[in-house]
Design a protein around this motif. Structure first.
Motif, PDB file in Angstrom:
ATOM      1  N   SER A 138       0.815  -1.221   0.000  1.00 51.80           N
ATOM      2  CA  SER A 138       0.000   0.000   0.000  1.00 51.80           C
ATOM      3  C   SER A 138       0.846   1.267   0.000  1.00 51.80           C
ATOM      4  CB  SER A 138      -0.931  -0.004   1.217  1.00 51.80           C
ATOM      5  OG  SER A 138      -0.163  -0.099   2.413  1.00 51.80           O
ATOM      6  N   TYR A 139       2.162   1.123  -0.164  1.00 58.19           N
ATOM      7  CA  TYR A 139       3.053   2.273  -0.112  1.00 58.19           C
ATOM      8  C   TYR A 139       3.709   2.501  -1.467  1.00 58.19           C
ATOM      9  CZ  TYR A 139       2.615   1.750   4.952  1.00 58.19           C
ATOM     10  OH  TYR A 139       2.126   1.639   6.224  1.00 58.19           O
ATOM     11  N   ARG A 140       4.006   3.756  -1.698  1.00 53.33           N
ATOM     12  CA  ARG A 140       4.738   4.151  -2.886  1.00 53.33           C
ATOM     13  C   ARG A 140       6.102   4.658  -2.446  1.00 53.33           C
ATOM     14  NH1 ARG A 140       4.599   8.660  -6.805  1.00 53.33           N
ATOM     15  NH2 ARG A 140       3.396   9.858  -5.269  1.00 53.33           N
ATOM     16  N   TRP A 141       7.134   4.155  -3.149  1.00 54.81           N
ATOM     17  CA  TRP A 141       8.510   4.458  -2.767  1.00 54.81           C
ATOM     18  C   TRP A 141       9.194   5.256  -3.867  1.00 54.81           C
ATOM     19  CZ3 TRP A 141      11.145   2.666   1.733  1.00 54.81           C
ATOM     20  CH2 TRP A 141      10.378   1.855   2.564  1.00 54.81           C
ATOM     21  N   ARG A 142      10.109   6.095  -3.402  1.00 54.97           N
ATOM     22  CA  ARG A 142      11.017   6.812  -4.308  1.00 54.97           C
ATOM     23  C   ARG A 142      12.358   6.085  -4.243  1.00 54.97           C
ATOM     24  NH1 ARG A 142      11.065  10.042  -8.794  1.00 54.97           N
ATOM     25  NH2 ARG A 142      12.748  11.612  -8.696  1.00 54.97           N
ATOM     26  N   ILE A 143      12.815   5.553  -5.372  1.00 52.79           N
ATOM     27  CA  ILE A 143      13.988   4.696  -5.405  1.00 52.79           C
ATOM     28  C   ILE A 143      15.102   5.375  -6.203  1.00 52.79           C
ATOM     29  CG2 ILE A 143      14.891   2.446  -6.135  1.00 52.79           C
ATOM     30  CD1 ILE A 143      12.948   2.302  -3.824  1.00 52.79           C
ATOM     31  N   PHE A 144      16.371   5.280  -5.639  1.00 48.15           N
ATOM     32  CA  PHE A 144      17.566   5.724  -6.362  1.00 48.15           C
ATOM     33  C   PHE A 144      18.466   4.517  -6.556  1.00 48.15           C
ATOM     34  CE2 PHE A 144      22.041   7.118  -6.201  1.00 48.15           C
ATOM     35  CZ  PHE A 144      22.076   7.867  -7.366  1.00 48.15           C
ATOM     36  N   THR A 145      18.907   4.287  -7.760  1.00 49.19           N
ATOM     37  CA  THR A 145      19.742   3.127  -8.100  1.00 49.19           C
ATOM     38  C   THR A 145      21.130   3.603  -8.508  1.00 49.19           C
ATOM     39  OG1 THR A 145      17.783   1.905  -8.864  1.00 49.19           O
ATOM     40  CG2 THR A 145      19.952   1.083  -9.561  1.00 49.19           C
ATOM     41  N   LEU A 146      22.176   3.023  -7.832  1.00 51.87           N
ATOM     42  CA  LEU A 146      23.578   3.372  -8.113  1.00 51.87           C
ATOM     43  C   LEU A 146      24.316   2.093  -8.499  1.00 51.87           C
ATOM     44  CD1 LEU A 146      25.965   5.380  -8.074  1.00 51.87           C
ATOM     45  CD2 LEU A 146      26.264   4.813  -5.633  1.00 51.87           C
ATOM     46  N   ILE A 155      23.630  -0.660  -5.765  1.00 51.90           N
ATOM     47  CA  ILE A 155      23.108  -0.121  -4.494  1.00 51.90           C
ATOM     48  C   ILE A 155      21.820   0.631  -4.799  1.00 51.90           C
ATOM     49  CG2 ILE A 155      23.577   1.382  -2.526  1.00 51.90           C
ATOM     50  CD1 ILE A 155      26.576   0.965  -3.123  1.00 51.90           C
ATOM     51  N   ARG A 156      20.812   0.342  -4.003  1.00 57.43           N
ATOM     52  CA  ARG A 156      19.519   0.998  -4.202  1.00 57.43           C
ATOM     53  C   ARG A 156      19.020   1.507  -2.857  1.00 57.43           C
ATOM     54  NH1 ARG A 156      15.110  -2.108  -7.684  1.00 57.43           N
ATOM     55  NH2 ARG A 156      15.111  -3.543  -5.881  1.00 57.43           N
ATOM     56  N   THR A 157      18.747   2.813  -2.798  1.00 59.16           N
ATOM     57  CA  THR A 157      18.168   3.433  -1.594  1.00 59.16           C
ATOM     58  C   THR A 157      16.756   3.887  -1.926  1.00 59.16           C
ATOM     59  OG1 THR A 157      19.122   5.567  -2.206  1.00 59.16           O
ATOM     60  CG2 THR A 157      20.391   4.189  -0.678  1.00 59.16           C
ATOM     61  N   GLY A 158      15.908   3.830  -0.904  1.00 58.43           N
ATOM     62  CA  GLY A 158      14.509   4.199  -1.114  1.00 58.43           C
ATOM     63  C   GLY A 158      13.911   4.957   0.053  1.00 58.43           C
ATOM     64  N   GLU A 159      12.909   5.717  -0.261  1.00 59.68           N
ATOM     65  CA  GLU A 159      12.185   6.501   0.759  1.00 59.68           C
ATOM     66  C   GLU A 159      10.707   6.447   0.439  1.00 59.68           C
ATOM     67  OE1 GLU A 159      12.130  11.032   2.632  1.00 59.68           O
ATOM     68  OE2 GLU A 159      12.871  10.697   0.586  1.00 59.68           O
ATOM     69  N   ARG A 160       9.918   6.150   1.461  1.00 62.85           N
ATOM     70  CA  ARG A 160       8.485   6.170   1.257  1.00 62.85           C
ATOM     71  C   ARG A 160       7.987   7.604   1.097  1.00 62.85           C
ATOM     72  NH1 ARG A 160       6.229   2.476   5.901  1.00 62.85           N
ATOM     73  NH2 ARG A 160       5.096   4.395   6.323  1.00 62.85           N
ATOM     74  N   TYR A 161       6.922   7.727   0.327  1.00 59.30           N
ATOM     75  CA  TYR A 161       6.377   9.063   0.079  1.00 59.30           C
ATOM     76  C   TYR A 161       5.624   9.616   1.291  1.00 59.30           C
ATOM     77  CZ  TYR A 161       7.485   9.903  -4.803  1.00 59.30           C
ATOM     78  OH  TYR A 161       8.154  10.179  -5.980  1.00 59.30           O
TER      79      TYR A 161
END
Length: 468
Positions: A138-146, A155-161
């Protein structure tokens, strides 16, 4: 059939308040929306920057520790536990650990290290962009892929909206609450300020409503603002012109009654003489005299109208060359029947053959006629009246002298008042003669003096008219 009630016109106070509020809304709303959008954009950019920074921090740590140090004893990936989500804790103990996470994959796409909240996210593809949005449950994430080509890890970091939405709601409240709470207060303050600013108009309205009819006093507002001064000046000028016009109308009505009385009396005398005449020659003479009297009456009406136009400023304002002696002769001829009936001896003391002045013939004729008529009215039968017209240095001089009872020196200033009559005057005059004389003199810049008569009793009226 329905009747429509006329709409009540909007007050200036209400219109100004509405316009000011609309102007404020037109300025504040776009600025608020623009500021809100800029703030959200900057928050998104800052949050994306934190994700990228976290990924590069992990990259440095992996370079120093080695990828093998991150694997468990059995070679499987390690999971990093996090605190429970905010939905499972009281509001006052809320943490944001559950809203952020990371993943580390080896070259084969196996999970080496990950937080438990995003451990189930599938490995990235080669086509995945650096920043993208994914949904997990039920969550939407903002993902950065390095991608680290040296250590062959991803490496992938994420933050919930959720956190970003909290910031957006806080910014929305920060931008909307001042409008929602401040606008009613602003509307009240604007109404108060407009009402206070329009107070001089209310004072002007009160002054106009309490102004006495016929008052010549100008309207004065001591605390009037600068913008209202031209309005007051124009309004006072308009009121003065209106009062002068009304005064001229009143004077004209009284002057008509006064000026037409003598020609009518003269015509009636001639008609009565003709009616009782038995000789055809006398009848013809009486009718002829009556005809001349009526003609003079018509001319008198024209002169009165001309004088009224001069006073009202309707004339062209151009002065003409007028011979005072010729005007005096016309006046004497016009008054011949009245002179004969009065029993007074009218003579000329000094009479220059020609005395030209620049002026208005109708006004000068009215001046001479009323001076002679007043003298005849105050002199008893058997008395004498002298008329003198001569040219002095830069002046045309008129003297009308009688041997009547005269006017005491202390009362001479009041005789120019309208409807003023001295005791002992003959006839049924209305006390307008000398006021007409005074107005005619004012039109020519002349001066009038009431002096003692050289006959021992009576009055001498001296008028000096500038030649230019």
């Amino acid at each position: 059939m329905t009747s429509t009630r006329p709409r009540k016109p909007a007050s200036l106070h209400g219109r100004l308040r509405l316009l000011i509020i609309l102007v404020l809304l037109a300025v504040l709303l776009p600025l608020g929306v623009f500021s809100f959008q800029r703030t959200i954009t900057e928050v998104d950019e800052l949050s994306d920057g934190r994700l990228a920074q976290s990924a590069r921090t992990l990259q440095v740590l992996i370079e120093h520790a080695g990828l093998s140090a991150l694997q468990g004893r059995d070679g499987a990936g390690m999971l990093v536990p996090i605190e429970v989500s905010q939905t499972q804790q009281p509001r006052q103990h809320r943490t944001y650990e559950s809203e952020v996470g990371f993943q580390v994959f080896d070259h084969a796409g196996r999970t080496v290290l990950a937080t438990t909240n995003i451990a189930t996210l599938p490995p990235p593809n080669d086509t995945d962009a650096d920043f993208r949005d994914v949904r997990q449950g039920s969550y939407r994430w903002r993902i950065f892929t390095l991608r680290d080509d040296v250590d062959h890890v991803v490496i992938r970091t994420g933050e919930r909206y959720d956190s970003r939405n909290d910031i957006m709601r806080a910014v929305w409240l920060e931008h909307s609450l001042p409008l929602l709470i401040g606008l009613p207060l602003l509307a009240w303050l604007v109404g108060w300020a407009v009402k206070r600013g329009l107070r001089p108009l209310e004072t002007l309205t009160r002054e106009l409503s309490t102004r006495e009819p016929g008052s010549h006093a100008p309207i004065r507002l001591p605390a009037a603002p600068q913008e209202l001064q031209p309005v007051l000046t124009a309004l006072n000028g308009q009121l003065a012109r209106l009062e002068d016009a009304l005064e001229r109308e009143r004077r004209f009505s009284a002057d008509v009654a006064h000026e037409l009385r003598t020609p009518l009396a003269s015509a009636m005398i001639n008609l009565e003489s003709a009616m009782i005449a038995t000789d055809p020659a006398e009848l013809k003479t009486g009718l002829s005299s009556a005809q001349h009297g009526i003609a003079r009456l018509a001319r008198r009406i024209e002169q009165l109208l001309a004088l009224a136009r001069l006073e009202a400023g309707a004339a062209s304002g151009q002065r003409n060359n007028v011979d005072l002696v010729a005007v005096a002769m016309d006046v004497i001829e016009e008054l011949s029947a009245v002179i004969a009936d009065s029993g007074v001896d009218l003579s000329f003391a000094r009479l220059t053959p020609r005395v030209p002045v620049q002026g208005y013939e109708a006004a000068l004729a009215a001046l001479l006629r009323n001076l002679v008529e007043n003298a005849l009215r105050h002199v008893p039968r058997g008395g004498q009246v002298q008329l003198a017209i001569e040219q002095g240095p830069g002046m045309a001089l008129i003297d009308v002298i009688d041997d009547g009872p005269g006017i005491p020196a202390e009362r001479r200033a009041s005789v120019f008042a309208r409807f003023h009559r001295e005791a002992g005057s003959h006839g049924d005059g209305f006390g307008l003669g000398l006021s007409i004389v005074q107005r005619a003199a004012q039109l020519h810049g002349a001066t009038i003096e009431l002096l003692d008569s050289p006959f021992g009793s009576g009055l001498r009226v001296h008028v000096a008219i500038p030649l230019r």
